[in-house]
Design a protein around this motif. Structure first.
Motif, PDB file in Angstrom:
ATOM      1  N   ARG A  11       0.845  -1.189   0.000  1.00 40.54           N
ATOM      2  CA  ARG A  11       0.000   0.000   0.000  1.00 40.54           C
ATOM      3  C   ARG A  11       0.883   1.243   0.000  1.00 40.54           C
ATOM      4  O   ARG A  11       1.946   1.250   0.625  1.00 40.54           O
ATOM      5  CB  ARG A  11      -0.894   0.028   1.248  1.00 40.54           C
ATOM      6  CG  ARG A  11      -2.029  -0.976   1.260  1.00 40.54           C
ATOM      7  CD  ARG A  11      -3.132  -0.642   0.269  1.00 40.54           C
ATOM      8  NE  ARG A  11      -3.598   0.736   0.349  1.00 40.54           N
ATOM      9  CZ  ARG A  11      -4.500   1.181   1.209  1.00 40.54           C
ATOM     10  NH1 ARG A  11      -5.055   0.360   2.065  1.00 40.54           N
ATOM     11  NH2 ARG A  11      -4.873   2.441   1.217  1.00 40.54           N
ATOM     12  N   HIS A  12       0.434   2.293  -0.662  1.00 36.78           N
ATOM     13  CA  HIS A  12       1.196   3.541  -0.662  1.00 36.78           C
ATOM     14  C   HIS A  12       1.063   4.214   0.703  1.00 36.78           C
ATOM     15  O   HIS A  12      -0.045   4.304   1.239  1.00 36.78           O
ATOM     16  CB  HIS A  12       0.639   4.463  -1.749  1.00 36.78           C
ATOM     17  CG  HIS A  12       1.529   5.623  -2.062  1.00 36.78           C
ATOM     18  ND1 HIS A  12       1.659   6.692  -1.205  1.00 36.78           N
ATOM     19  CD2 HIS A  12       2.346   5.875  -3.109  1.00 36.78           C
ATOM     20  CE1 HIS A  12       2.513   7.557  -1.751  1.00 36.78           C
ATOM     21  NE2 HIS A  12       2.940   7.082  -2.903  1.00 36.78           N
TER      22      HIS A  12
ATOM     23  N   LEU B 128      -4.181   8.457   4.537  1.00 41.51           N
ATOM     24  CA  LEU B 128      -5.491   9.015   4.173  1.00 41.51           C
ATOM     25  C   LEU B 128      -6.616   8.154   4.756  1.00 41.51           C
ATOM     26  O   LEU B 128      -7.573   8.670   5.331  1.00 41.51           O
ATOM     27  CB  LEU B 128      -5.634   9.069   2.652  1.00 41.51           C
ATOM     28  CG  LEU B 128      -5.147  10.331   1.969  1.00 41.51           C
ATOM     29  CD1 LEU B 128      -5.018  10.101   0.467  1.00 41.51           C
ATOM     30  CD2 LEU B 128      -6.094  11.497   2.213  1.00 41.51           C
ATOM     31  N   ASP B 129      -6.477   6.835   4.626  1.00 40.20           N
ATOM     32  CA  ASP B 129      -7.506   5.938   5.166  1.00 40.20           C
ATOM     33  C   ASP B 129      -7.592   6.065   6.683  1.00 40.20           C
ATOM     34  O   ASP B 129      -8.681   6.081   7.249  1.00 40.20           O
ATOM     35  CB  ASP B 129      -7.185   4.486   4.795  1.00 40.20           C
ATOM     36  CG  ASP B 129      -7.661   4.146   3.393  1.00 40.20           C
ATOM     37  OD1 ASP B 129      -8.324   4.999   2.780  1.00 40.20           O
ATOM     38  OD2 ASP B 129      -7.371   3.034   2.924  1.00 40.20           O
TER      39      ASP B 129
ATOM     40  N   PHE C 284       7.153  10.399  -2.489  1.00 38.38           N
ATOM     41  CA  PHE C 284       5.805   9.838  -2.581  1.00 38.38           C
ATOM     42  C   PHE C 284       5.276   9.881  -4.005  1.00 38.38           C
ATOM     43  O   PHE C 284       4.398   9.107  -4.372  1.00 38.38           O
ATOM     44  CB  PHE C 284       4.847  10.621  -1.672  1.00 38.38           C
ATOM     45  CG  PHE C 284       5.132  10.471  -0.196  1.00 38.38           C
ATOM     46  CD1 PHE C 284       5.360   9.216   0.358  1.00 38.38           C
ATOM     47  CD2 PHE C 284       5.157  11.574   0.628  1.00 38.38           C
ATOM     48  CE1 PHE C 284       5.595   9.068   1.715  1.00 38.38           C
ATOM     49  CE2 PHE C 284       5.393  11.434   1.998  1.00 38.38           C
ATOM     50  CZ  PHE C 284       5.615  10.178   2.536  1.00 38.38           C
TER      51      PHE C 284
ATOM     52  N   TYR D 172      -1.868  15.964  -1.554  1.00 35.00           N
ATOM     53  CA  TYR D 172      -3.187  15.735  -0.976  1.00 35.00           C
ATOM     54  C   TYR D 172      -3.433  16.708   0.164  1.00 35.00           C
ATOM     55  O   TYR D 172      -2.499  17.170   0.824  1.00 35.00           O
ATOM     56  CB  TYR D 172      -3.301  14.311  -0.439  1.00 35.00           C
ATOM     57  CG  TYR D 172      -3.724  13.332  -1.499  1.00 35.00           C
ATOM     58  CD1 TYR D 172      -5.061  13.096  -1.740  1.00 35.00           C
ATOM     59  CD2 TYR D 172      -2.782  12.657  -2.260  1.00 35.00           C
ATOM     60  CE1 TYR D 172      -5.457  12.201  -2.715  1.00 35.00           C
ATOM     61  CE2 TYR D 172      -3.166  11.766  -3.242  1.00 35.00           C
ATOM     62  CZ  TYR D 172      -4.516  11.542  -3.463  1.00 35.00           C
ATOM     63  OH  TYR D 172      -4.903  10.660  -4.443  1.00 35.00           O
TER      64      TYR D 172
ATOM     65  N   VAL E 149       1.020   7.210   1.764  1.00 33.98           N
ATOM     66  CA  VAL E 149       0.090   8.351   1.861  1.00 33.98           C
ATOM     67  C   VAL E 149      -1.354   7.859   1.808  1.00 33.98           C
ATOM     68  O   VAL E 149      -2.229   8.356   2.524  1.00 33.98           O
ATOM     69  CB  VAL E 149       0.362   9.381   0.746  1.00 33.98           C
ATOM     70  CG1 VAL E 149      -0.706  10.460   0.740  1.00 33.98           C
ATOM     71  CG2 VAL E 149       1.743   9.997   0.926  1.00 33.98           C
ATOM     72  N   SER E 150      -1.588   6.848   1.004  1.00 36.43           N
ATOM     73  CA  SER E 150      -2.930   6.288   0.890  1.00 36.43           C
ATOM     74  C   SER E 150      -3.335   5.641   2.222  1.00 36.43           C
ATOM     75  O   SER E 150      -4.485   5.763   2.660  1.00 36.43           O
ATOM     76  CB  SER E 150      -2.910   5.282  -0.261  1.00 36.43           C
ATOM     77  OG  SER E 150      -4.021   4.466  -0.255  1.00 36.43           O
TER      78      SER E 150
END
Lengths: 779, 341
Positions: free
Chosen positions: B101-102, B108-109, B330, B205, B104-105
């Motif tokens: 998984r990234h 975010l989650d 990133f 983001y 930053v993602s």
């Protein structure tokens, strides 16, 4: 801006603030401290001297005998610094003085020569890190000056100030903030006013500046500024130039009002403030000749422009050592006009940075009076007349703050007395303070940013301190609750991607022309930036494919096989004035030596299975993909994506080996169609499997084969493999499949299985001209 | 019986299951010697039959029992042999195929999860915005420096890639002004025409939060930011607010949280903390009370309602959380970087 804690403290009374306290107060006021540098108080007996003569020490190769003078007394010192030379201004620690390190300078004899003091390095003075040689002081400093005047004990603070506050770009403004935060009393500079002076030089009438003041002064004084003036300018990062220029800079730093001095003899009156005309040009003080446009505001005399208003003066009217009379300009120029000029010419000066904030017209006379006062002190200045053109209104603003609003916006009880005290600390006058309201009859002219009652609320809480604001959580009484199921589905998608061993990536949404062309996309169909950072990022992408090929290229040496995915909006151009469509795409890319398409298709199948959506792939034609190796992805009668093996020609451009396959689909459509998987029951009886190998035309897809076999009862067709090549006729492929024969109530018989196989073969032969693969044994 | 002893002796001496199987076939198989003996009983005279039958049967039972016992022993021995050599339990395992998984993602989650627990809805808006939504509705006037080409990208024909997610606030308030109260977060990509460095990338983001209700005050903002940062960075996190300026909030504040490495002390074992630069605080975002004119712009009565808004950057939090010293990493996907997460 840079400011000096010592300078700020010189404007405060009855207080014992340390440099640290000043920094803390500024921080509480809401100014962002970027850096602080502290320096210690220097011994008065460390003075500036001029090196008159340098001779070799008779006994030591590396030492020199240096004759220096303070102007009043001469000394001979022994010095080993490599950079000592005649004509240099340096710092002499006289006998008896004490260095910041505590070392006391004594009369010493070095190899038979007497040294009457020591020439110091930056490091020895505690003013820097350099200890490779003696500190070189510039020749703008009068010899004999104590170094403690040039470098007073101080904390230099570098800070960022809010864009709506011109006043904090000045020492006075910062001192006002410190006074408000600490309760210290402030004494602002109050020079004798100049308003009563006789009429000054002629100024042409064109009301393009809020205020334009021009004073004529005789100047006749020493060539150098006094140490205190040089020291303060230097502390804030400005060089001493001449007493006249130094005073203009000093007043700008102190009050925030930029000033400009013209040499009166070089100006042909009248002076006018006007927009430049096309074709005019001006050589600015930095020696650059600039072609002007009609958007430039200039100061001009009868011969033409002499200054870029609020940005920089011109070389033709520059003051110099021979100047005996000056025209001192103190003006209020328009913020936007100055900002645009500064940007246009790449000249963001100390002056333009202040005009950009929008200066009030009340500041100009104060700045002029202060400059006249200081010029009298340091340059023998004598006022010979003042012209004042006022074209804008003075600030007249009354604000009423209901106490209820104050309490509501803060969320905690603040009494009107506390509020009145807080405003008083900021020198904001309150004419009425009751349980109902607080009235500010006149907003101070230096705070034009205060327009609404809410602005006063902010001022009050600033003084009371954000640290004293309690923490509460808002109650939540929605009329109805809304539930959002999209995110759980998104996570399911993430899980499928994660489970497939893919990397999640984030790539920029803007791509280059080359990237678009590299996958055969039509450039005109893309939105383009007017002002891209670089050509690499000039277009808004409509697909993630070009970005993903760049990722493949960048990571071409990473492993034999790699796969990655990304979720991002793309931009599909619509009408001219319309905002684009921005579908959110899920894109998957796999690079591997062979069968890349199969792996990506596997991901698609798994996704369709996990979200339980009926995704159909139909063979398609797409220039991005190898011919005959791509398909459209359909969902409920709408095309929502595409899948294919990227054309090897594009892959080769990335210098990567192997095959690359790509899948892209509209995530929202898939998520919206997603339903829970349904339990289909367990088979209670064994099944019989029959393997079948048939030869069919290449155009016959598995989906077609599966479709016709699905109509038969009691059998499920499974794909095993397909093959094109040796042993299979041209234009045909061999397809291996498995027929799983089942019966709901018992184990099927071999007889039944054979019948099913026979029927299936017949159907395939009839529909697709299928033939049993040669050499395969009949069961 | 000597015969029986010899048979059982051989069975007990059998050293493998294969050898034992051969013996079984030789003795009790279809043509085995014991089987033959049993068959031979039928050919005997009736008076001999009983005795010989009994003896043959006993022999069969004894041989079969011996075979069973030996088989069991041999199977046990085989199991022991299978686990005789120890495993290096510290050797790396066989890697299962997993994705990455990234970072930053993931952040975010996590952020969305924190806000969900606080009752926030997720709102979205377009990435290409009109000047009205991105600037004017937020009181950023035509001459504001933020609107310069040096700070904002513009499209050739019209509109601009949004410079902040604050535009989503405006759209959401317009659409839901009759369904107050509002409590939303808006995560999304934003774009700034600025040069990149280790702390800034031109595309990043943002998460924007907005609460509008009757009686919302600054203390609610402070409490919300405090809870949120504890949810994101840990329960022992403290925050502080500093005055700042944004055109669309009044009062406006900057939010700092205690440094996750030095816990606010500014010091580490040897010298200053590298993450917060020795201040003990990390600058994490901006916030403020929604400006009354913004509420008016979307048709909400500021004399009845008030609200707060906040915004911060998931990349910054990811950089802090995972110790990444250059946020540009990133966005330049290198699998060597991503495989570490």
């Amino acid at each position: 801006m840079k400011c000096s804690s010592a300078w700020i403290k010189s404007l405060l009374r009855r207080t014992m603030l340390s440099g640290y306290d000043v920094v803390g107060a500024l921080e509480r006021a809401g100014l962002e401290i970027e850096q602080t540098i502290e320096s210690k108080e220097l011994d008065k007996r460390i003075v500036v001297v001029l090196v008159k003569k340098v001779a070799q020490h008779p006994q030591a190769d590396r030492l020199h005998l240096v004759d220096v003078t303070t102007g009043e007394a001469d000394y001979r010192v022994v010095c080993g610094a490599p950079n000592v030379r005649e004509g240099l201004n340096v710092a002499l620690a006289q006998i008896g003085s004490v260095l910041p390190s505590g070392e006391r300078i004594e009369k010493a004899t070095l190899r038979g020569e007497v040294s009457e003091g020591m020439l110091c390095s930056e490091f020895e003075l505690g003013l820097g890190e350099d200890h490779n040689g003696i500190m070189e002081l510039s020749n703008d400093v009068a010899i004999g000056t104590s170094l403690c005047d040039l470098y007073p004990a101080d904390t230099i603070i570098d800070l960022k100030t809010p864009a709506n506050r011109f006043d904090v770009l000045s020492v006075v403004g910062l001192a006002r903030e410190v006074a408000a935060m600490t309760g210290a009393e402030m004494v602002s500079p109050s020079p004798p006013p100049v308003e009563g002076a006789e009429e000054g030089p002629a100024v042409g009438h064109e009301a393009v500046a809020g205020r334009y003041m021009l004073a004529r002064l005789r100047v006749d004084g020493p060539a150098l500024s006094p140490g205190w003036l040089v020291g303060r300018l230097r502390a804030l990062g400005m060089r001493s130039i001449s007493p006249v220029v130094d005073v203009t800079n000093y007043v700008m730093l102190e009050l925030g009002q930029p000033l400009h001095a013209f040499d009166a003899r070089k100006v042909t009156l009248p002076i006018g403030v006007r927009m430049a005309r096309d074709g005019e040009s001006l050589t600015t003080l930095d020696g650059v000749r600039r072609a002007l446009t009609a958007e430039d505001l200039v100061i001009a005399d009868r011969q033409g422009p002499i200054a870029l208003a609020g940005v920089m003066g011109g070389a033709r009217t520059e003051v110099g050592p021979a100047t005996t009379e000056i025209l001192l300009e103190v003006a209020t120029f328009d913020a936007t006009v100055v900002r645009k000029m500064a940007k246009r010419y790449g000249l963001r000066t100390e002056a333009s940075a202040r005009f950009e904030r929008g200066l009030p017209v009340e500041l100009a006379p104060l700045g002029l009076a202060r400059a006249v006062e200081l010029l009298g002190e340091v340059a023998g200045g004598e006022l010979r007349g003042v012209t004042d053109q006022l074209n804008a209104r003075r600030l007249e603003r009354k604000i009423e703050l209901p106490v209820a609003l104050l309490v509501k916006l803060l969320g905690f009880g603040v009494s009107h007395k506390e509020a009145e005290m807080a405003l008083g600390r900021l020198q904001i006058e309150v004419s009425e303070s009751s349980k109902d309201r607080i009235v500010v009859p006149r907003v101070p002219w230096w705070r034009p940013d205060l327009t609404l009652p809410e602005d006063l609320v902010e001022e009050i809480v600033r003084v009371l301190g954000y640290d004293n604001v309690p923490s509460t959580l808002p109650s939540w009484r929605p009329k109805q609750l809304r539930f959002d199921h999209r995110r759980s589905k998104r996570r399911l998608v993430q899980e499928v991607m994660f489970g497939a061993g893919l990397f999640e990536v984030m790539t920029y949404s803007f791509v280059s022309l080359e990237q678009l062309e590299s996958v055969g996309l039509e450039v005109e169909a893309h939105l383009k930036l007017k002002n891209p950072l670089s050509l690499e990022q000039a277009y808004l992408r409509s697909t993630l494919l070009p970005s993903h090929l760049s990722v493949v290229a960048k990571n071409r040496t990473y492993g034999k096989e790699v796969g990655f995915y990304e979720v991002s909006h793309v931009f599909c151009k619509r009408g001219r004035a319309e905002q684009p469509d921005e579908p959110e795409m899920l894109a998957v890319t796999v690079r591997r030596p062979e069968a890349a398409f199969g792996v990506v298709k596997g991901v698609l199948d798994k996704l369709a299975w996990a979200l339980n959506v009926d995704l159909m792939v139909r063979p398609g034609v797409d220039d991005a993909f190898a011919p005959g190796r791509s398909g459209e992805v359909w969902l409920a009668g709408r095309m929502i994506g595409r899948i294919g093996q990227v054309h090897p020609a594009w892959v080769r451009q990335t210098k990567a080996d192997g095959e690359v396959a790509y899948l892209e689909l509209e995530l929202a459509a898939v998520i919206a169609a997603s339903t829970p998987r349904q339990f289909g029951g367990l088979r209670r009886f064994p099944t019989i499997a029959r393997d079948l190998a048939v030869v069919v035309p290449v155009a016959v897809t598995w989906q077609m084969v599966h479709g016709v076999l699905a109509e038969m009862a009691g059998v499920e067709a499974q794909f095993v493999s397909d093959y094109v090549g040796a042993g299979v006729p041209e234009g045909a492929k061999s397809l291996a499949l498995r027929l799983v024969v089942a019966h709901p109530d018992r184990t099927p018989t071999e007889q039944e299985a054979a019948e099913v196989e026979h029927k299936a073969m017949n159907v395939l032969a009839r529909k697709f001209g299928a033939k049993r693969r040669a050499g395969e044994a009949t069961a | 019986m000597i015969e029986a002893k010899a048979m059982i002796g051989r069975i007990e001496a059998a050293s493998s299951l294969e050898e034992l199987e051969r013996l079984r076939v030789a003795y009790v198989g279809r043509k085995g010697s014991v089987t033959e003996q049993l068959k031979a009983v039928g050919a005997l005279a009736p008076e001999e039959r009983a005795l010989a039958g009994k003896a043959a049967n006993e022999l069969r039972v004894a041989v079969e029992a011996a075979l069973r016992v030996r088989e069991e022993r041999l199977r046990e021995a085989e199991l022991e042999r299978e686990i005789a050599s120890p495993l290096d339990v510290t050797a790396p395992g066989i890697r299962p195929l997993v994705g990455h998984r990234h970072p930053v993602s993931v952040v975010l989650d996590e952020l969305v999860d924190v806000f969900w627990q606080m009752g926030y809805q997720v709102a979205e808006g377009p990435e290409v915005e009109t000047e009205w939504y991105n600037f004017e509705a937020l009181l950023v006037g035509k001459d504001h420096p933020a609107r310069d080409m040096q700070d904002t990208f513009y499209l050739e024909e019209a509109h601009l890639p949004r410079t902040h997610t604050s535009a989503v606030q405006i759209r959401y308030m317009q659409e839901h002004r009759d369904e107050l109260p509002i409590r939303i977060i808006a995560p999304g990509k934003v774009y700034r025409n600025e040069d990149e460095d280790a702390r800034h990338s031109w595309s990043f983001y943002q998460i924007e939060g907005l609460v509008v209700d009757e009686g919302i005050g600054l203390s609610d903002l402070k409490g919300t930011l405090e809870s949120m940062m504890r949810g994101v960075l840990g329960e022992d996190t403290e925050i502080r607010l500093r005055s700042n300026y944004f055109p669309y909030t009044e009062p406006s504040v900057e939010m700092d949280a205690t440094c996750v490495i030095c816990h606010g002390s500014g010091r580490l074992d040897a010298g200053g903390c590298h993450l917060c630069g020795g201040t003990g605080w990390l600058e994490l975002g901006g916030a403020g009370m929604v400006h009354p004119d913004v509420l008016k712009n979307v048709g909400i009565d500021p004399t009845v309602y008030s609200g707060f808004a906040f915004g911060f950057g998931p990349e910054r939090i990811a950089a802090i959380k995972y110790g990444v010293d250059d946020v540009r990493e990133f966005w330049r996907p290198s699998f060597k970087f991503l495989e570490q997460f």
